[in-house]
Design a protein around this motif. Structure first.
Motif, PDB file in Angstrom:
ATOM      1  N   ASP A  76       0.848  -1.184   0.000  1.00  0.00           N
ATOM      2  CA  ASP A  76       0.000   0.000   0.000  1.00  0.00           C
ATOM      3  C   ASP A  76       0.891   1.243   0.000  1.00  0.00           C
ATOM      4  OD1 ASP A  76       0.771   0.581   2.730  1.00  0.00           O
ATOM      5  OD2 ASP A  76      -0.734  -0.858   3.409  1.00  0.00           O
ATOM      6  N   GLU A  77       0.249   2.399   0.044  1.00  0.00           N
ATOM      7  CA  GLU A  77       0.987   3.656  -0.086  1.00  0.00           C
ATOM      8  C   GLU A  77       1.899   3.943   1.103  1.00  0.00           C
ATOM      9  OE1 GLU A  77      -2.754   4.391   2.149  1.00  0.00           O
ATOM     10  OE2 GLU A  77      -2.242   3.334   0.271  1.00  0.00           O
ATOM     11  N   ARG A  78       1.741   3.219   2.192  1.00  0.00           N
ATOM     12  CA  ARG A  78       2.600   3.446   3.357  1.00  0.00           C
ATOM     13  C   ARG A  78       3.993   2.871   3.151  1.00  0.00           C
ATOM     14  NH1 ARG A  78      -1.107   0.747   7.814  1.00  0.00           N
ATOM     15  NH2 ARG A  78      -1.284  -0.708   6.041  1.00  0.00           N
ATOM     16  N   GLY A  79       4.145   1.990   2.162  1.00  0.00           N
ATOM     17  CA  GLY A  79       5.452   1.420   1.893  1.00  0.00           C
ATOM     18  C   GLY A  79       5.811   0.301   2.856  1.00  0.00           C
ATOM     19  N   ARG A  80       7.097   0.024   2.963  1.00  0.00           N
ATOM     20  CA  ARG A  80       7.581  -1.041   3.837  1.00  0.00           C
ATOM     21  C   ARG A  80       9.033  -0.771   4.185  1.00  0.00           C
ATOM     22  NH1 ARG A  80       8.665  -0.395  -1.461  1.00  0.00           N
ATOM     23  NH2 ARG A  80       9.349  -2.264  -2.574  1.00  0.00           N
ATOM     24  N   ALA A  81       9.487  -1.430   5.231  1.00  0.00           N
ATOM     25  CA  ALA A  81      10.885  -1.323   5.647  1.00  0.00           C
ATOM     26  C   ALA A  81      11.474  -2.721   5.730  1.00  0.00           C
ATOM     27  CB  ALA A  81      10.991  -0.617   6.998  1.00  0.00           C
ATOM     28  N   TRP A  82      12.722  -2.850   5.312  1.00  0.00           N
ATOM     29  CA  TRP A  82      13.380  -4.147   5.388  1.00  0.00           C
ATOM     30  C   TRP A  82      14.881  -3.971   5.537  1.00  0.00           C
ATOM     31  CZ3 TRP A  82      11.993  -2.008   0.718  1.00  0.00           C
ATOM     32  CH2 TRP A  82      12.963  -1.981  -0.289  1.00  0.00           C
TER      33      TRP A  82
END
Length: 274
Positions: A76-82
């Motif tokens: 979604d538009e919130r993105g992600r962290a990895w």
């Protein structure tokens, strides 16, 4: 989350590259020349490859093989962290040899996404001792953490009966790929590659994309980025690396790095040079 940030911090282990990302950036189809193992820290991620479409969410482990063409998009538009660690194939080959005598070219990580708390814990330990600010100046500690992670990955998430499509491919498309690999900086045309393969330009374009997962131009661009990375790691200036790898100029190289890797050549230089 905004478009966010992708950073390549310096790793204390030779042959390992690290990435820290928090972003809504969508990656086009591409591949890596190393094995990748990582963990989703927050948000969700969708990736499509020859193994189908998979989704990874917070605390899931993610894995990729060398040469495996895939893309990457936020859920979604919130993105992600990895966080990700990329290992030279010879590193997994060496550990596999110690475990079972299997050569590196027969190793394949079998699951793009896995919910494996032990893998997550081992990854976080290795990342902490080799990448983060509190990384310990102790080679023995790092070596133990590295072997524990790779040993678990090989035992739980790998097969020694890999489908080595790229390593063992033969025929006209293999010849076209080899010509690009031999000199990614060369201004080849479809007509040049078609002449090598005995195909028409249309046949070459269709067959290359089907077999390689990328059309010839995109594949060559990826190989140019790989070449530029090697030159930069060896100490070349960014301008010299861009010219030697076949980019029109340094800005052209930077755009290709950001599009495919999410980082700039300057960040890569900072991470790989002592």
């Amino acid at each position: 989350m905004s478009r966010g940030r992708i950073h390549m911090p310096r790793c204390a282990i030779a042959g390992v590259e690290a990435t820290v990302a928090e972003t809504a950036h969508s990656f086009p189809r591409h591949s890596h020349d190393r094995f990748g193992v990582g963990v989703i820290v927050s948000g969700g991620h969708r990736s499509s490859s020859g193994r189908g479409v998979v989704e990874a969410r917070t605390n899931d482990a993610i894995m990729v093989n060398p040469g495996e063409v895939h893309d990457g998009n936020p859920l979604d538009e919130r993105g992600r962290a990895w966080r990700m660690l990329y290992f030279e194939p010879s590193m997994l080959g060496g550990v596999a040899g110690e475990l079972s005598g299997v050569p590196a070219h027969e190793i394949e990580l079998t699951r793009p996404v896995a919910h494996d708390p032990l893998l997550k814990a081992l990854f976080e330990r290795l990342f902490a001792v080799s990448v983060e600010a509190q990384a310990v100046p102790d080679d023995l500690v790092r070596e133990e953490a590295l072997l524990e992670l790779l040993g678990h990955v090989l035992r739980a998430h790998a097969t020694t009966h890999a489908r080595s499509r790229l390593a063992h491919s033969t025929g006209p498309i293999a010849r076209a790929r080899a010509r690009i690999d031999d000199d990614p900086s060369s201004p080849l045309t479809l007509a040049d590659l078609a002449a090598d393969t005995g195909m028409s330009r249309f046949q070459l374009l269709r067959s290359f994309a089907h077999e390689m997962g990328l059309p010839p131009h995109a594949y060559r661009m990826q190989r140019r980025v790989v070449l530029a990375r090697r030159l930069i790691a060896d100490g070349a200036t960014l301008a010299d690396a861009a010219a030697a790898a076949g980019f029109a100029d340094q800005s052209h190289m930077t755009r290709a790095f950001v599009r495919l890797l999410g980082i700039t050549p300057a960040n890569y230089a900072s991470a790989t040079r002592a």
